[in-house]
Design a protein around this motif. Structure first.
Motif, PDB file in Angstrom:
ATOM      1  N   PHE A 118      26.608  10.333  -9.830  1.00 50.72           N
ATOM      2  CA  PHE A 118      26.288  11.362 -10.803  1.00 50.72           C
ATOM      3  C   PHE A 118      26.082  12.616  -9.972  1.00 50.72           C
ATOM      4  N   ARG A 119      27.215  13.261  -9.636  1.00 55.18           N
ATOM      5  CA  ARG A 119      27.024  14.295  -8.616  1.00 55.18           C
ATOM      6  C   ARG A 119      28.118  15.366  -8.599  1.00 55.18           C
ATOM      7  N   ASP A 120      27.947  16.304  -7.673  1.00 54.14           N
ATOM      8  CA  ASP A 120      28.915  17.356  -7.365  1.00 54.14           C
ATOM      9  C   ASP A 120      29.071  18.360  -8.509  1.00 54.14           C
ATOM     10  N   PRO A 121      27.979  19.057  -8.892  1.00 55.53           N
ATOM     11  CA  PRO A 121      28.061  19.996 -10.011  1.00 55.53           C
ATOM     12  C   PRO A 121      29.041  21.134  -9.747  1.00 55.53           C
ATOM     13  N   PHE A 164      29.368  23.919   3.635  1.00 54.19           N
ATOM     14  CA  PHE A 164      30.059  22.637   3.813  1.00 54.19           C
ATOM     15  C   PHE A 164      29.058  21.533   4.113  1.00 54.19           C
ATOM     16  N   GLN A 165      29.426  20.319   3.740  1.00 57.15           N
ATOM     17  CA  GLN A 165      28.611  19.143   4.037  1.00 57.15           C
ATOM     18  C   GLN A 165      28.563  18.963   5.550  1.00 57.15           C
ATOM     19  N   TYR A 166      27.362  18.914   6.087  1.00 49.19           N
ATOM     20  CA  TYR A 166      27.223  18.974   7.537  1.00 49.19           C
ATOM     21  C   TYR A 166      26.064  18.085   7.990  1.00 49.19           C
TER      22      TYR A 166
HETATM   23  C1  FRU Z   1      32.866  13.588  -1.391  1.00 47.53           C
HETATM   24  C2  FRU Z   1      31.371  13.245  -1.378  1.00 47.53           C
HETATM   25  C3  FRU Z   1      30.666  13.879  -2.564  1.00 47.53           C
HETATM   26  C4  FRU Z   1      29.246  13.963  -2.091  1.00 47.53           C
HETATM   27  C5  FRU Z   1      29.427  14.289  -0.622  1.00 47.53           C
HETATM   28  C6  FRU Z   1      28.392  13.693   0.284  1.00 47.53           C
HETATM   29  O1  FRU Z   1      33.410  13.523  -0.129  1.00 47.53           O
HETATM   30  O2  FRU Z   1      31.190  11.850  -1.373  1.00 47.53           O
HETATM   31  O3  FRU Z   1      30.819  13.158  -3.771  1.00 47.53           O
HETATM   32  O4  FRU Z   1      28.502  14.934  -2.769  1.00 47.53           O
HETATM   33  O5  FRU Z   1      30.705  13.810  -0.252  1.00 47.53           O
HETATM   34  O6  FRU Z   1      28.569  14.108   1.615  1.00 47.53           O
END
Ligand code: FRU
Length: 467
Positions: free
Chosen positions: A150-153, A44-46
């Protein structure tokens, strides 16, 4: 002090008890979810620095049952002077012939450069080595014109190659999902946009795409930043033919705080969806509490006979169900029912015969602070209403709602998970609103049924904490 020490006390009653969150700090999107060697891994994004968005890492948690999670040390951190020096953004994970492989977006310090990177893991997914070829995709295809983001593969295995999707925003056009192909996960060929949204309807920018077969169809899920409403998650159902997606129908996956969903298939072949539940309180309050961001209870997905995207919290959650009250038709009155516990699982069925029905939960000394889940048959809408008795302009109390049509002869079935400040509502498995409610007090919690005469059955369980 570990912030979780207070988790089962009344002190921080807003903190969820049966939803996963790290011990402290900021969490957003689920990343790299995978069922590996019999265990569920959630990355998870942390942000290890505090309860705000920044310095993104991949946190890591593991579970045997999708309910009880153990937080592990950070899995992937930014590397100075590398393509991910400004942050390790969202991505996915695949099994490349026995090698766990994470594909994610690396960003520079001001996020203006977003590139795709690859890392391989050890057997228990705790140690990650970044590939020397990073970035594996360095810039957006020039033929698209001006793009932002340009993200989130999202990667999946095709018959004889790998496919990868990226979320982007074609300036002046709207959100786009871009399709790539590769033989080895390193060398990627751009094919074409898999999907370009209608800006007015689908939003100006997409994030976190998912694409997978479900039944005899393919489903595309994107998180969308709308200009006219809070960001939301959309789905499209259709066919995937000759590397092109032909959408046939579309819907809103969740009309509330659920965002950045990520799907994967488990070893039983269930298609699971994980989602980040955002906050509805001020940034200052989030920093003050020391925690922010919650993972929704993982849900299983399927399509019904009308190809609507259905979902239900995984049945493993029912292991947390404790003290239980059951009411049959005719047994519910107009009185307030006292509620115990901070976490509740509620199932209720209404035989809808016009007007408004639903449940209203009151919390606070005055009884004035309320959260209501309503169904209005005249407008065929599922609604959430929140009322606070303290005046905090940054507390989100905007009405929430989405269209929900009952089929001929169908009763309204609501499943509701209340957990601290989180509420997940699912109507007839196919309409979803996630909400946040931050009452000022844990005292005097009561539940009142609106239009009790129409109740077919009501079940309320107190839920055990997972900590
Ligand atoms: C979605 C997002 C994604 C990015 C991530 C960054 O919530 O903005 O597009 O990869 O969070 O934390």
């Amino acid at each position: 002090m570990d912030i979780r020490e207070g988790v089962n006390s009344r002190e921080d009653f807003l903190r969820p008890r049966c939803h996963f969150m790290p011990a402290a700090n900021w969490m957003n999107d689920p990343n790299g979810v995978i069922h590996w060697d019999g265990r569920y891994h959630l990355f998870f994004q942390y942000n290890p620095d505090g309860a705000w968005h920044g310095n993104m890492h991949w946190g890591h948690a593991v579970s045997d049952d999708l309910v009880h999670w153990r937080e592990l040390p950070i899995a992937i951190a930014p590397t100075p002077n590398s393509p991910d020096q400004g942050g390790v953004f969202s991505g996915c994970m695949v099994d490349d012939g026995g090698v766990p492989t994470a594909i994610y977006t690396g960003v520079n310090d001001d996020y203006s450069r977003q590139v795709q990177c690859l890392a391989t893991g050890n057997d228990d997914l705790t140690k990650w080595v970044k590939h020397p070829c990073n970035p594996i995709i360095g810039c957006a295809p020039p033929e698209l014109g001006q793009t932002r983001d340009f993200r989130d593969p999202f990667v999946w295995r095709g018959d004889d190659c790998w496919y990868l999707l990226l979320a982007s925003h074609i300036v002046g056009v709207g959100g786009a999902v871009l399709l790539y192909r590769s033989r080895d996960l390193l060398d990627w060929q751009y094919l074409h946009p898999l999907f370009v949204g209608d800006k007015a309807r689908n939003g100006r920018n997409f994030e976190c795409p998912n694409f997978f077969p479900l039944g005899d169809k393919w489903v595309l899920i994107v998180s969308s930043q709308l200009s006219h409403a809070p960001s939301t998650t959309l789905y499209f159902v259709g066919r995937f033919e000759d590397e092109r997606f032909v959408p046939e129908s579309e819907g809103v996956y969740d009309a509330g705080y659920s965002y950045a969903s990520l799907c994967s298939e488990d070893e039983q072949g269930r298609r699971l969806i994980y989602s980040w539940i955002r906050e509805g309180r001020s940034v200052a309050k989030q920093r003050e509490s020391g925690w922010t961001g919650v993972q929704a209870i993982p849900r299983q997905l399927w399509l019904d006979e009308r190809k609507r995207l259905c979902s239900r919290p995984v049945p493993e959650l029912e292991a947390l169900r404790g003290p239980h009250c059951h009411f049959d038709a005719g047994e519910v009155g107009h009185d307030d029912l006292p509620l115990g516990g901070f976490a509740l699982d509620i199932e209720v069925e209404f035989a809808v015969a016009g007007g408004i029905c639903g449940l209203e939960m009151a919390r606070s000394e005055s009884g004035w602070e309320k959260l209501a889940v309503l169904y209005d048959q005249s407008t065929e809408t599922l609604q959430i209403r929140r009322q606070y008795d303290h005046d905090d302009p940054e507390l989100d109390a905007a009405p929430q709602g989405m269209s929900h049509r009952l089929d001929a002869g169908e009763n309204l079935r609501l499943r509701m998970l209340f957990d601290g400040s989180v509420l997940e509502v699912i109507a007839n498995d196919r309409s979803r609103i996630t909400s946040r409610f931050y009452p000022g007090s844990a005292e005097n919690a009561t539940l009142r049924v609106i239009n009790p005469a129409s109740v077919g059955a009501l079940d309320i369980w107190e839920m055990a904490s997972i900590w």
